[in-house]
Design a protein around this motif. Structure first.
Motif, PDB file in Angstrom:
ATOM      1  N   LEU A   1       0.849  -1.185   0.000  1.00  0.00           N
ATOM      2  CA  LEU A   1       0.000   0.000   0.000  1.00  0.00           C
ATOM      3  C   LEU A   1       0.890   1.243   0.000  1.00  0.00           C
ATOM      4  N   SER A   2       0.388   2.341  -0.504  1.00  0.00           N
ATOM      5  CA  SER A   2       1.210   3.552  -0.624  1.00  0.00           C
ATOM      6  C   SER A   2       1.790   3.971   0.720  1.00  0.00           C
ATOM      7  N   ASP A   3       0.945   4.048   1.754  1.00  0.00           N
ATOM      8  CA  ASP A   3       1.453   4.427   3.078  1.00  0.00           C
ATOM      9  C   ASP A   3       2.408   3.382   3.626  1.00  0.00           C
ATOM     10  N   GLY A   4       2.162   2.119   3.291  1.00  0.00           N
ATOM     11  CA  GLY A   4       3.052   1.063   3.747  1.00  0.00           C
ATOM     12  C   GLY A   4       4.429   1.180   3.129  1.00  0.00           C
ATOM     13  N   TRP A   5       4.483   1.439   1.822  1.00  0.00           N
ATOM     14  CA  TRP A   5       5.775   1.592   1.161  1.00  0.00           C
ATOM     15  C   TRP A   5       6.524   2.810   1.712  1.00  0.00           C
ATOM     16  N   ALA A   6       5.803   3.903   1.966  1.00  0.00           N
ATOM     17  CA  ALA A   6       6.440   5.084   2.550  1.00  0.00           C
ATOM     18  C   ALA A   6       7.005   4.759   3.928  1.00  0.00           C
ATOM     19  N   THR A   7       6.294   3.937   4.704  1.00  0.00           N
ATOM     20  CA  THR A   7       6.777   3.543   6.027  1.00  0.00           C
ATOM     21  C   THR A   7       8.011   2.655   5.918  1.00  0.00           C
ATOM     22  N   VAL A   8       7.992   1.698   4.994  1.00  0.00           N
ATOM     23  CA  VAL A   8       9.158   0.830   4.786  1.00  0.00           C
ATOM     24  C   VAL A   8      10.392   1.663   4.459  1.00  0.00           C
ATOM     25  N   GLN A   9      10.212   2.677   3.588  1.00  0.00           N
ATOM     26  CA  GLN A   9      11.352   3.501   3.203  1.00  0.00           C
ATOM     27  C   GLN A   9      11.829   4.377   4.366  1.00  0.00           C
ATOM     28  N   HIS A  10      10.888   4.981   5.075  1.00  0.00           N
ATOM     29  CA  HIS A  10      11.254   5.886   6.158  1.00  0.00           C
ATOM     30  C   HIS A  10      11.902   5.143   7.322  1.00  0.00           C
ATOM     31  N   GLU A  11      11.333   3.994   7.685  1.00  0.00           N
ATOM     32  CA  GLU A  11      11.824   3.221   8.834  1.00  0.00           C
ATOM     33  C   GLU A  11      12.913   2.222   8.455  1.00  0.00           C
ATOM     34  N   GLN A  12      13.128   2.065   7.148  1.00  0.00           N
ATOM     35  CA  GLN A  12      14.139   1.126   6.632  1.00  0.00           C
ATOM     36  C   GLN A  12      13.888  -0.309   7.120  1.00  0.00           C
ATOM     37  N   TRP A  13      12.612  -0.704   7.077  1.00  0.00           N
ATOM     38  CA  TRP A  13      12.272  -2.074   7.437  1.00  0.00           C
ATOM     39  C   TRP A  13      12.883  -3.046   6.434  1.00  0.00           C
ATOM     40  N   GLN A  14      13.401  -4.137   6.938  1.00  0.00           N
ATOM     41  CA  GLN A  14      13.943  -5.199   6.092  1.00  0.00           C
ATOM     42  C   GLN A  14      13.507  -6.590   6.542  1.00  0.00           C
ATOM     43  N   ARG A  15      12.873  -6.675   7.710  1.00  0.00           N
ATOM     44  CA  ARG A  15      12.511  -7.961   8.295  1.00  0.00           C
ATOM     45  C   ARG A  15      11.578  -7.671   9.472  1.00  0.00           C
ATOM     46  N   PRO A  16      10.965  -8.687  10.069  1.00  0.00           N
ATOM     47  CA  PRO A  16      10.116  -8.465  11.250  1.00  0.00           C
ATOM     48  C   PRO A  16      10.887  -7.796  12.385  1.00  0.00           C
ATOM     49  N   LEU A  17      10.163  -7.194  13.291  1.00  0.00           N
ATOM     50  CA  LEU A  17      10.745  -6.314  14.302  1.00  0.00           C
ATOM     51  C   LEU A  17      11.897  -6.940  15.081  1.00  0.00           C
ATOM     52  N   TYR A  18      11.722  -8.158  15.602  1.00  0.00           N
ATOM     53  CA  TYR A  18      12.716  -8.716  16.512  1.00  0.00           C
ATOM     54  C   TYR A  18      13.653  -9.728  15.863  1.00  0.00           C
ATOM     55  N   TRP A  19      13.541  -9.907  14.538  1.00  0.00           N
ATOM     56  CA  TRP A  19      14.504 -10.760  13.858  1.00  0.00           C
ATOM     57  C   TRP A  19      15.865 -10.066  13.833  1.00  0.00           C
ATOM     58  N   GLN A  20      16.917 -10.859  13.993  1.00  0.00           N
ATOM     59  CA  GLN A  20      18.261 -10.328  13.909  1.00  0.00           C
ATOM     60  C   GLN A  20      18.734 -10.299  12.453  1.00  0.00           C
ATOM     61  N   GLU A  21      19.828  -9.602  12.204  1.00  0.00           N
ATOM     62  CA  GLU A  21      20.320  -9.435  10.838  1.00  0.00           C
ATOM     63  C   GLU A  21      20.684 -10.758  10.175  1.00  0.00           C
ATOM     64  N   ASP A  22      21.019 -11.767  10.982  1.00  0.00           N
ATOM     65  CA  ASP A  22      21.394 -13.056  10.386  1.00  0.00           C
ATOM     66  C   ASP A  22      20.194 -13.828   9.859  1.00  0.00           C
ATOM     67  N   LEU A  23      18.978 -13.337  10.130  1.00  0.00           N
ATOM     68  CA  LEU A  23      17.724 -13.985   9.716  1.00  0.00           C
ATOM     69  C   LEU A  23      17.612 -15.408  10.256  1.00  0.00           C
TER      70      LEU A  23
END
Length: 418
Positions: free
Chosen positions: A244-266
């Motif tokens: 969704l438009s607001d969702g994509w803007a949030t992903v870009q602003h917050e730099q989401w890449q994975r669920p909140l508590y997942w570590q970088e190693d996935l």
């Protein structure tokens, strides 16, 4: 809350009141005053505030029902009010972590004094209206028990030491894979909403009304970590066409890449029992509505509507992985026929905005501020989580959060048109 008052014996009501109030203290056992004062983000509240605010609620709406009652600490009214504008101003929510006074011991004493006063009131005998207010207060307390856990998890995750809240009850064994199947739901006219006066419900669950279900199906289980990991690795967080438009803007602003508590190693995630290996078959959790909707698009499906969810859940017992299991983390599906994990484990995002039912009427007076005024810009979740008390949930229960919220135990069940 409806007008229901329950046919409860006086001693049973007192026992229930004390049990639920003591559970809040049990959840705080072993935590320091410093732990219970941390506020790690504006949407969260300190544990000490979660202890004090429901107490304030009982003092104001139950004990204050008696015109002769005089609160011993009226200056605390401002600090522990949440959003009841009609009863007075309140301390700003994002600044609750600044409330070093009253101290933790003073808050514990405050709870004890209010508990004693309410207990004496129940023993003397109460009318139906006061009984309904006490039950609303207990349901409200249980909501704050869950919030205490989710807010504490965010606070501990925010610290470099990643403290452990409670050690895991048992080692997590490898979970078998349960194949996903889509089970058809009922079609046509159905009724949803609270059924009547014999059990508690919030006002936003009423009135019971008729709605129409088009041909559809629901997934037999929740989306797993391994399935969500495939979305991550397939570039789900980099594809604007899924969002969704607001969702994509949030992903870009917050730099989401994975669920909140997942570590970088996935491969690991932070839990209330500390960092631990990601269980591939356990339900993914701490997902926003935006992420749940994007995943559903990626999977060629959609999220269920709340009417589809409730109609399917109404015939099932509300059993599952709740707060009482002491796991404080979702568990994998175990197999079997029919719909699984409808209750407990994770709250399930629906495709339904949080709006009033036809004919909805909020409670009169200040209690009318409890639910109705939040029917704007939020989405409905159903089913409860591993942090929810089991006797707090029911098929008609409507939880709601803004679409960017991730710190709750929220996950995904897919739906599809047929």
């Amino acid at each position: 809350m409806t007008a229901s008052t329950f046919a409860v014996r006086r001693e049973d009501r007192l026992a229930r009141f004390m049990r639920i109030r003591r559970q809040t203290l049990a959840l705080c056992a072993g935590l320091s005053a410093e732990d219970l004062m941390v506020q790690s983000m504006p949407d969260a509240s300190p544990g000490k505030w979660h202890m004090a605010h429901p107490t304030w609620f009982f003092e104001l709406f139950v004990l204050g029902h008696d015109p002769a009652y005089r609160p011993p600490n009226p200056e605390w009214h401002y600090q522990f009010n949440s959003y009841y504008q009609s009863v007075g101003p309140m301390h700003a929510r994002p600044q609750r972590g600044l409330l070093s006074r009253p101290s933790l011991e003073e808050v514990r004493d405050y709870r004890a004094r209010v508990d004693e006063a309410v207990g004496e009131l129940i023993e003397r005998g109460i009318d139906d209206e006061l009984a309904a207010r006490i039950e609303l207060g207990l349901q409200h307390e249980q909501q704050h028990q869950e919030l205490l856990l989710t807010d504490l998890k965010h606070a501990f995750w925010s610290q470099p030491l990643h403290p452990v809240y409670r050690e895991a009850v048992a080692a997590v064994a490898a979970s078998p894979s349960v194949p996903m199947r889509f089970l058809p739901g009922r079609e046509g006219a159905v009724e949803i909403g609270h059924r009547g006066r014999e059990h508690f419900a919030y006002d936003n669950e009423t009135p019971r009304h008729r709605t129409w279900l088009s041909p559809h199906a629901l997934a037999n289980r929740l989306i797993t970590n391994s399935e969500y990991l495939a979305f991550v690795r397939d570039g789900g967080y980099r594809d604007p066409g899924l969002w969704l438009s607001d969702g994509w803007a949030t992903v870009q602003h917050e730099q989401w890449q994975r669920p909140l508590y997942w570590q970088e190693d996935l491969a690991t995630e932070f839990t209330l029992s500390g960092l631990r290996e990601l269980d591939p078959q356990a339900p993914v959790c701490h997902i926003s509505y935006f992420e749940a909707d994007a995943f559903a698009r990626w999977a060629g499906a959609r999220l269920p509507t709340e009417a589809e969810w409730e109609d399917a859940a109404a015939s099932l017992r509300a059993i599952g992985n709740f707060q009482e299991s002491q796991q404080f983390h979702p568990r994998a599906a175990t197999g079997g026929e029919g719909l699984q994990q409808m209750y407990g484990d994770v709250w399930e995002w629906t495709a339904s905005p949080y709006v009033s039912y036809p004919g909805f009427k909020p409670l009169p007076g200040a209690l009318g501020e409890y639910n109705g005024k939040f029917m704007n810009g939020q989405w409905v979740l159903r089913g409860g989580s591993c942090a929810t008390p089991q006797d707090h949930i029911r098929a008609s229960y409507r939880n709601f959060f803004p679409p960017h919220a991730r710190w709750q135990f929220a996950g995904i069940r897919l739906g599809q048109d047929r």
